[in-house]
Enzyme design. Structure first.
Site, PDB file in Angstrom:
ATOM      1  N   LEU A   1     -12.300   0.994  26.790  1.00  0.00           N
ATOM      2  CA  LEU A   1     -11.247   0.768  27.792  1.00  0.00           C
ATOM      3  C   LEU A   1     -10.588  -0.574  27.516  1.00  0.00           C
ATOM      4  CD1 LEU A   1      -9.811   1.317  30.596  1.00  0.00           C
ATOM      5  CD2 LEU A   1     -11.706   0.087  31.652  1.00  0.00           C
TER       6      LEU A   1
ATOM      7  N   ASP B   1      -1.415  -3.579  46.031  1.00  0.00           N
ATOM      8  CA  ASP B   1      -0.701  -4.232  47.137  1.00  0.00           C
ATOM      9  C   ASP B   1      -1.402  -3.948  48.471  1.00  0.00           C
ATOM     10  OD1 ASP B   1       1.261  -5.755  48.319  1.00  0.00           O
ATOM     11  OD2 ASP B   1       2.816  -4.214  48.208  1.00  0.00           O
TER      12      ASP B   1
ATOM     13  N   ASN C   1      -3.334  -6.489  50.337  1.00  0.00           N
ATOM     14  CA  ASN C   1      -4.479  -7.353  50.697  1.00  0.00           C
ATOM     15  C   ASN C   1      -4.210  -8.123  51.985  1.00  0.00           C
ATOM     16  OD1 ASN C   1      -5.570  -6.609  48.259  1.00  0.00           O
ATOM     17  ND2 ASN C   1      -5.238  -8.583  47.246  1.00  0.00           N
TER      18      ASN C   1
ATOM     19  N   HIS D   1      -7.596 -11.101  49.858  1.00  0.00           N
ATOM     20  CA  HIS D   1      -7.580 -11.185  48.390  1.00  0.00           C
ATOM     21  C   HIS D   1      -8.999 -11.088  47.829  1.00  0.00           C
ATOM     22  CE1 HIS D   1      -3.360 -11.775  48.463  1.00  0.00           C
ATOM     23  NE2 HIS D   1      -3.397 -12.985  48.978  1.00  0.00           N
TER      24      HIS D   1
HETATM   25  C1  IPE Z   1       3.632  -7.044  43.847  1.00  0.00           C
HETATM   26  O1  IPE Z   1       3.303  -7.171  45.189  1.00  0.00           O
HETATM   27  C2  IPE Z   1       2.868  -8.044  43.032  1.00  0.00           C
HETATM   28  C3  IPE Z   1       1.428  -7.819  42.926  1.00  0.00           C
HETATM   29  C4  IPE Z   1       0.764  -6.813  43.421  1.00  0.00           C
HETATM   30  C5  IPE Z   1       0.728  -8.802  42.155  1.00  0.00           C
HETATM   31  P1  IPE Z   1       4.159  -8.063  46.180  1.00  0.00           P
HETATM   32  O2  IPE Z   1       3.500  -7.956  47.508  1.00  0.00           O
HETATM   33  O3  IPE Z   1       4.334  -9.423  45.633  1.00  0.00           O
HETATM   34  O4  IPE Z   1       5.572  -7.332  46.154  1.00  0.00           O
HETATM   35  P2  IPE Z   1       6.777  -7.341  47.189  1.00  0.00           P
HETATM   36  O5  IPE Z   1       7.128  -8.764  47.450  1.00  0.00           O
HETATM   37  O6  IPE Z   1       6.288  -6.671  48.437  1.00  0.00           O
HETATM   38  O7  IPE Z   1       7.846  -6.548  46.524  1.00  0.00           O
HETATM   39  C1  IPE Z   2      -1.352  -7.893  46.873  1.00  0.00           C
HETATM   40  O1  IPE Z   2      -1.488  -8.011  48.241  1.00  0.00           O
HETATM   41  C2  IPE Z   2      -1.873  -9.084  46.124  1.00  0.00           C
HETATM   42  C3  IPE Z   2      -0.831  -9.902  45.502  1.00  0.00           C
HETATM   43  C4  IPE Z   2       0.455  -9.714  45.573  1.00  0.00           C
HETATM   44  C5  IPE Z   2      -1.277 -11.031  44.715  1.00  0.00           C
HETATM   45  P1  IPE Z   2      -0.440  -8.813  49.118  1.00  0.00           P
HETATM   46  O2  IPE Z   2      -0.894 -10.214  49.251  1.00  0.00           O
HETATM   47  O3  IPE Z   2       0.950  -8.635  48.637  1.00  0.00           O
HETATM   48  O4  IPE Z   2      -0.610  -8.078  50.519  1.00  0.00           O
HETATM   49  P2  IPE Z   2       0.515  -7.732  51.576  1.00  0.00           P
HETATM   50  O5  IPE Z   2       1.573  -6.968  50.836  1.00  0.00           O
HETATM   51  O6  IPE Z   2       1.018  -9.043  52.096  1.00  0.00           O
HETATM   52  O7  IPE Z   2      -0.190  -6.912  52.599  1.00  0.00           O
HETATM   53 MG    MG Z   3       2.428  -7.323  49.007  1.00  0.00          MG
END
Ligand code: IPE
Ligand code: IPE
Ligand code: MG
Length: 240
Positions: free
Chosen positions: A133, A22, A24, A39
């Protein structure tokens, strides 16, 4: 044996590490970049972490790449995430440079494009005999959906007279992860302290580690810190 105070113990490396990658979007925002750039950096980082896990002797690595809830994002962002995943799957063998890594994908396939589904099947098949792995990508994955599917299959089997009793193992073996042991260590980056529908059945007894580092910056050094913390804990599984 531990080589030095800060080195991980090779003998008690977690067998299965699960990661909620999480942060990105926030990584990109901090730099004035588009979320897509975040991403892209995140997917580059994933390549490094897979390699680090391989070198450390982790047996299973599961990463949360796209949740069933992530469809709620703007179409352009969803498209970019799908493009990056397709790109990863297409180049997986080249990326892995001959490493003995089996790739598997868990999640609901039907809403994914035909292109992605074909690529998943190709790569799973091409790597299915590899054993060092198991790298498992959770793509269009939702823990509740996974349990709903398992229960539906139980109902069908019961109707056909193939099942007379429901117990934990009957549920476990109908999950996407049927042949995969439960995670020992669950890592979530970016400071959020929630599970967001990831492996909700399987993490009942996993150790949780939350890092404030945003996913694109989460390096091998941070991974080692997580493992060291894991190794300092005592798991009791309800005993004493
Ligand atoms: C969880 O992250 C899903 C992934 C990392 C793929 P999110 O960014 O979607 O989660 P919430 O919305 O903050 O709970
Ligand atoms: C995680 O990063 C990637 C996915 C959920 C696909 P986010 O896109 O959720 O990044 P934040 O949480 O908005 O910073
Ligand atoms: Mg996120």
């Amino acid at each position: 044996m531990r080589n030095s105070k800060i080195d991980i113990d090779r003998e008690t490396i977690p067998n299965h590490i699960a990661i909620i990658m999480d942060g990105n979007g926030r990584w990109a925002k901090k730099r004035g970049l588009s979320r897509s750039m975040g991403h892209r950096e995140g997917s580059k980082n994933l390549r490094k972490i897979v390699e680090a896990c391989y070198n450390m002797g982790v047996r299973y690595l599961t990463v949360y790449a796209f949740s069933t809830e992530n469809w709620a994002r703007p179409k352009a962002e969803v498209d970019e995430l799908m493009r990056l995943l397709l790109d990863y799957l297409r180049n997986a063998e080249k990326e892995l440079k001959g490493k003995d890594v089996r790739i598997r994908v868990i999640g609901e396939k039907y809403p994914l494009s035909k292109e992605i589904v074909n690529e998943i099947e190709r790569v799973e098949n091409a790597t299915k005999n590899r054993k060092t792995l198991d790298f498992i990508i959770a793509l269009n994955y939702g823990g509740r959906q996974e349990i709903v599917n398992a229960v539906s299959r139980i109902l069908e089997d019961a109707k056909e007279g193939k099942l007379i009793e429901v117990n934990e193992s009957e549920i476990s073996r109908r999950l996407y992860t049927s042949e995969i042991p439960d995670p020992d260590l669950l890592i979530r980056t970016s400071g959020e302290m929630r599970v967001s529908n990831f492996l909700i059945w399987q993490i009942s007894y996993s150790e949780f580690y939350f890092s404030d580092v945003l996913w694109p910056d989460f390096s091998e050094k941070h991974l080692k810190e997580a493992i060291l913390t894991y190794q300092s804990r005592q798991r009791r599984f309800g005993g004493i």
